[in-house]
Design an enzyme around this catalytic site. Structure first.
Site, PDB file in Angstrom:
ATOM      1  N   ASP A  76     112.765  70.748  20.295  1.00  0.00           N
ATOM      2  CA  ASP A  76     112.886  69.398  20.859  1.00  0.00           C
ATOM      3  C   ASP A  76     111.558  68.664  20.944  1.00  0.00           C
ATOM      4  O   ASP A  76     111.437  67.538  20.481  1.00  0.00           O
ATOM      5  CB  ASP A  76     113.546  69.461  22.236  1.00  0.00           C
TER       6      ASP A  76
ATOM      7  N   ARG B 298     105.919  71.034  37.309  1.00  0.00           N
ATOM      8  CA  ARG B 298     106.024  69.680  36.758  1.00  0.00           C
ATOM      9  C   ARG B 298     104.952  68.716  37.248  1.00  0.00           C
ATOM     10  O   ARG B 298     104.359  67.998  36.443  1.00  0.00           O
ATOM     11  CB  ARG B 298     107.432  69.108  37.009  1.00  0.00           C
TER      12      ARG B 298
ATOM     13  N   ASP C  51     113.960  67.861  35.506  1.00  0.00           N
ATOM     14  CA  ASP C  51     112.569  67.773  35.064  1.00  0.00           C
ATOM     15  C   ASP C  51     112.157  66.367  34.648  1.00  0.00           C
ATOM     16  O   ASP C  51     111.029  65.950  34.890  1.00  0.00           O
ATOM     17  CB  ASP C  51     112.314  68.792  33.947  1.00  0.00           C
TER      18      ASP C  51
ATOM     19  N   SER D 228     118.989  78.106  27.907  1.00  0.00           N
ATOM     20  CA  SER D 228     117.830  77.245  28.073  1.00  0.00           C
ATOM     21  C   SER D 228     116.932  77.953  29.073  1.00  0.00           C
ATOM     22  O   SER D 228     117.354  78.266  30.189  1.00  0.00           O
ATOM     23  CB  SER D 228     118.271  75.887  28.602  1.00  0.00           C
TER      24      SER D 228
HETATM   25  N1  ARG Z   1     117.089  74.275  37.776  1.00  0.00           N
HETATM   26  C1  ARG Z   1     115.695  74.546  37.783  1.00  0.00           C
HETATM   27  C2  ARG Z   1     114.960  73.395  38.396  1.00  0.00           C
HETATM   28  O1  ARG Z   1     115.478  72.340  38.468  1.00  0.00           O
HETATM   29  C3  ARG Z   1     115.147  74.898  36.430  1.00  0.00           C
HETATM   30  C4  ARG Z   1     115.163  73.782  35.416  1.00  0.00           C
HETATM   31  C5  ARG Z   1     114.748  74.218  34.052  1.00  0.00           C
HETATM   32  N2  ARG Z   1     115.590  75.292  33.673  1.00  0.00           N
HETATM   33  C6  ARG Z   1     115.863  75.709  32.448  1.00  0.00           C
HETATM   34  N3  ARG Z   1     116.631  76.739  32.345  1.00  0.00           N
HETATM   35  N4  ARG Z   1     115.429  75.111  31.392  1.00  0.00           N
HETATM   36  O2  ARG Z   1     113.850  73.551  38.839  1.00  0.00           O
END
Ligand code: ARG
Length: 400
Positions: A16, A97, A126, A177
């Protein structure tokens, strides 16, 4: 339409974010792309990622080491806050982040970019965290999120990349993911989308299955200084080493797995699996040490602050004024949270079996049931008389 001229793109090396490079250039008229890959201890070789960005068309490919800052400036305050989103998730992904956003903004200033970009989609947390953190740090900077708008399926994304020489994932790409850094791994999607589907053992990398954990328990004493973990078994360790070591020990005993349905910022419920061995143990130990060193009212009041604080981190409000105000409160409470907590690791459990502190306000002479007891037993009756007055008056009125 030209959306921006020079862009700093958050880059992971995946399909991506790689496709974002030709997409930004060809569809959105961007002239120059500088990619930024943050090393947050994800245990991945970043050298090939650096190369890959250039092959995809970036003019510059930055790799920024942020592991230490990640631990000391982001994870440590969260530990002092005992931050657990919805009482369970220690925010291992969420905490990364605001740091990545800060790196993007700094690079944008350094390289004179008029925008920053990320590869987040429209349904996740995110994108909210990146956009809000960037906005808070530099409201004049544009944020481009091509994957939020391009509407391509996975296959279409891969096909688009192939047109520009971006190799499609070699092995049949994993249905999951996954996000990973020093603090943990977040795993979602694929078969996990069925909340009833048991997570297969293969998704875990940091934690062992109970069947494979040692038969013998292992003890570790965690030392805290003003609410920050500083020692393991009496040995002073730098923050990154301490977390790394504790990840190993806890993970080896099968500690640190979470399987939960969580409430995302955008209103969607999602099923997520986490493994965050060290962070969970540190929060449990820290909280225990607070129980020895903080007064009852501070502890209770702090619980509410902690919940708000966790929600702020989850919801992308790291750089907002409420978060800063709560930081001041939390920091003030940590002044006396110094001492040690003894943890026993065994078969998926990290059990706290002891704690001590030079600042302990546990009073043995008051607590004891032995002969040394100093508590004035006669005082209890008068206390209950006054404490119970409203109950008595109410009962007399209503029960006649
Ligand atoms: N749900 C988690 C959060 O909001 C992880 C997000 C990213 N997760 C992922 N499997 N790509 O902090």
């Amino acid at each position: 339409m030209v959306r921006a001229h020079k862009v700093v793109l958050a880059y992971s090396g995946g399909v991506d974010t790689s496709v974002c490079i030709p997409y930004l250039i060809n569809e959105w008229g961007v002239k120059e792309i500088i990619t930024l890959a943050a090393d947050l201890g994800q245990g991945e070789e970043l050298g090939p990622i650096k190369e890959k960005a250039l092959r995809c068309g970036a003019v510059e490919s930055l790799v920024v080491d942020g592991v230490e800052a990640f631990v000391t400036e982001y994870a440590f305050p969260a530990i002092q806050a005992n931050a657990l989103y919805e009482n369970r998730y220690p925010l291992s992904t969420a905490l990364a982040r605001p740091l990545i956003a800060k790196m993007l903004v700094e690079a944008a200033v350094k390289y004179g970019a008029d925008a920053v970009a990320h590869g987040c989609t429209a349904k996740g947390n995110d994108q909210v965290r990146f956009d809000l953190a960037i906005m808070a740090l530099n409201p004049n900077l544009k944020v481009l999120a091509p994957a939020r708008e391009w509407g391509m399926s996975r296959e279409e994304t891969i096909a688009y990349g192939e047109k520009f020489g971006i190799e499609s994932p070699v092995k049949k790409s994993s249905p999951y993911s996954i996000d990973r850094n020093l603090l943990g791994r977040s795993i979602e999607a694929g078969p996990l989308e069925d909340p009833m589907h048991e997570p297969p053992e293969e998704i875990y990398l940091m934690t062992k299955a109970i069947a494979d954990t040692p038969e013998q328990p292992e003890y570790i004493t965690i030392g805290f200084t003003k609410g920050l973990p500083t020692h393991l078994d009496g040995k002073n360790l730098d923050p990154v080493t301490l977390i790394t070591r504790l990840n190993e020990v806890a993970g080896n005993h099968g500690v640190g797995r979470i399987d939960m349905i969580e409430n995302r910022v955008v209103g969607i419920k999602s099923r997520e699996i986490y493994e965050t061995p060290a962070l969970l143990v540190l929060i449990a130990a820290h909280r225990d040490l607070e129980s020895l060193t903080l007064t009852a009212d501070v502890t209770r009041y702090k619980r509410g602050i902690e919940q708000t604080y966790s929600e702020l981190i989850y919801q992308g409000l790291w750089y907002n004024p409420l978060k800063q105000a709560l930081d001041a409160f939390i920091l003030n409470t940590q002044e006396r949270v110094t001492g040690s907590v003894r943890v026993k690791f065994h078969k998926g459990n990290a059990t706290i079996v002891g704690r001590e502190s030079e600042n302990s306000i546990y009073a043995p002479s008051l607590a004891t049931y032995g002969a040394e007891d100093q508590f004035d037993h006669r005082a209890a009756e008068g206390f209950i008389y006054i404490w119970g007055l409203p109950t008595r008056v109410w009962a007399e009125k209503t029960r006649g």
